[in-house]
Design a protein around this motif. Structure first.
Motif, PDB file in Angstrom:
ATOM      1  N   ALA A 133       0.853  -1.201   0.000  1.00  0.00           N
ATOM      2  CA  ALA A 133       0.000   0.000   0.000  1.00  0.00           C
ATOM      3  C   ALA A 133       0.885   1.246   0.000  1.00  0.00           C
ATOM      4  O   ALA A 133       2.027   1.203   0.463  1.00  0.00           O
ATOM      5  N   PRO A 134       0.360   2.360  -0.502  1.00  0.00           N
ATOM      6  CA  PRO A 134       1.148   3.591  -0.496  1.00  0.00           C
ATOM      7  C   PRO A 134       1.230   4.207   0.907  1.00  0.00           C
ATOM      8  O   PRO A 134       0.364   3.973   1.756  1.00  0.00           O
ATOM      9  N   ILE A 135       2.283   4.981   1.107  1.00  0.00           N
ATOM     10  CA  ILE A 135       2.453   5.695   2.366  1.00  0.00           C
ATOM     11  C   ILE A 135       1.214   6.562   2.627  1.00  0.00           C
ATOM     12  O   ILE A 135       0.597   7.080   1.699  1.00  0.00           O
ATOM     13  N   ASP A 136       0.853   6.671   3.883  1.00  0.00           N
ATOM     14  CA  ASP A 136      -0.295   7.494   4.302  1.00  0.00           C
ATOM     15  C   ASP A 136      -1.597   7.060   3.648  1.00  0.00           C
ATOM     16  O   ASP A 136      -2.469   7.883   3.378  1.00  0.00           O
ATOM     17  N   TRP A 137      -1.748   5.780   3.410  1.00  0.00           N
ATOM     18  CA  TRP A 137      -2.964   5.292   2.758  1.00  0.00           C
ATOM     19  C   TRP A 137      -4.212   5.670   3.550  1.00  0.00           C
ATOM     20  O   TRP A 137      -5.273   5.889   2.966  1.00  0.00           O
ATOM     21  N   GLN A 138      -4.107   5.792   4.870  1.00  0.00           N
ATOM     22  CA  GLN A 138      -5.275   6.147   5.688  1.00  0.00           C
ATOM     23  C   GLN A 138      -5.750   7.572   5.419  1.00  0.00           C
ATOM     24  O   GLN A 138      -6.937   7.863   5.558  1.00  0.00           O
ATOM     25  N   THR A 139      -4.832   8.448   5.031  1.00  0.00           N
ATOM     26  CA  THR A 139      -5.219   9.833   4.742  1.00  0.00           C
ATOM     27  C   THR A 139      -5.402  10.089   3.248  1.00  0.00           C
ATOM     28  O   THR A 139      -5.918  11.131   2.865  1.00  0.00           O
TER      29      THR A 139
END
Length: 170
Positions: free
Chosen positions: A154-160
């Motif tokens: 998953a990409p970095i900062d996927w939660q945001t």
């Protein structure tokens, strides 16, 4: 990849993960307009095209993660909430691709993948079913993104970046 002649024009179709039913083994048609790729070629975006033919073509069927909704405002046509219906499909292909040659003649070559990066493709549902009846999703963009430290693939900062994580490869 295959060519599909549609009432609205020629498209290139790729088999991709069924994001309408993530547990299904059935694939869907993820497409891009042939003339859209021609525009990219005319602009000299050869690496972008090589990535489409080598990475996008082989990766949409077996992604690591599927996310829904972009966490940034997006306006498309009359839809002021277009961001809510976008999907991000992510995976680590293990290689990158470049184009060797000129815009009229050449070939793709696989190269080393960027370190600590994952590949992300943004897609959206086909709303023009009369013009493109065989298209399930439009492939809108693809690129490398720094990989998340807490969710491999998953990409970095996927939660945001995304509103929700719909699915992860078991």
């Amino acid at each position: 990849m295959r060519e599909l002649q549609q009432p609205g024009g020629l498209v290139y179709a790729i088999d991709g993960k069924n994001i309408k039913d993530l547990e299904s083994q059935e694939s869907l048609n993820f497409c891009v307009l042939a003339n859209q790729l021609g525009v990219q070629s005319d602009r000299g975006l050869s690496t972008y095209l090589a990535q489409f033919f080598e990475i996008v073509d082989t990766g949409l069927i077996d992604p690591a993660h599927v996310f829904k909704g972009l966490k940034r405002p997006m306006f498309c046509g009359d839809d002021r909430n277009a961001d809510a219906e976008k999907h991000a499909i992510t995976w680590d292909p293990g290689f990158d691709a470049i184009w060797i040659g000129n815009r009229f003649k050449g070939l793709t070559r696989r190269t080393a993948a960027p370190k600590d990066r994952v590949f992300v493709s943004i897609v959206s549902s086909n709303l023009k079913t009369d013009d493109f009846p065989d298209v399930d999703y439009w492939i809108e963009h693809w690129t490398w993104v720094v990989q998340s430290g807490d969710l491999p693939g998953a990409p970095i900062d996927w939660q945001t970046r995304y509103k929700e994580k719909l699915w992860s490869k078991p």
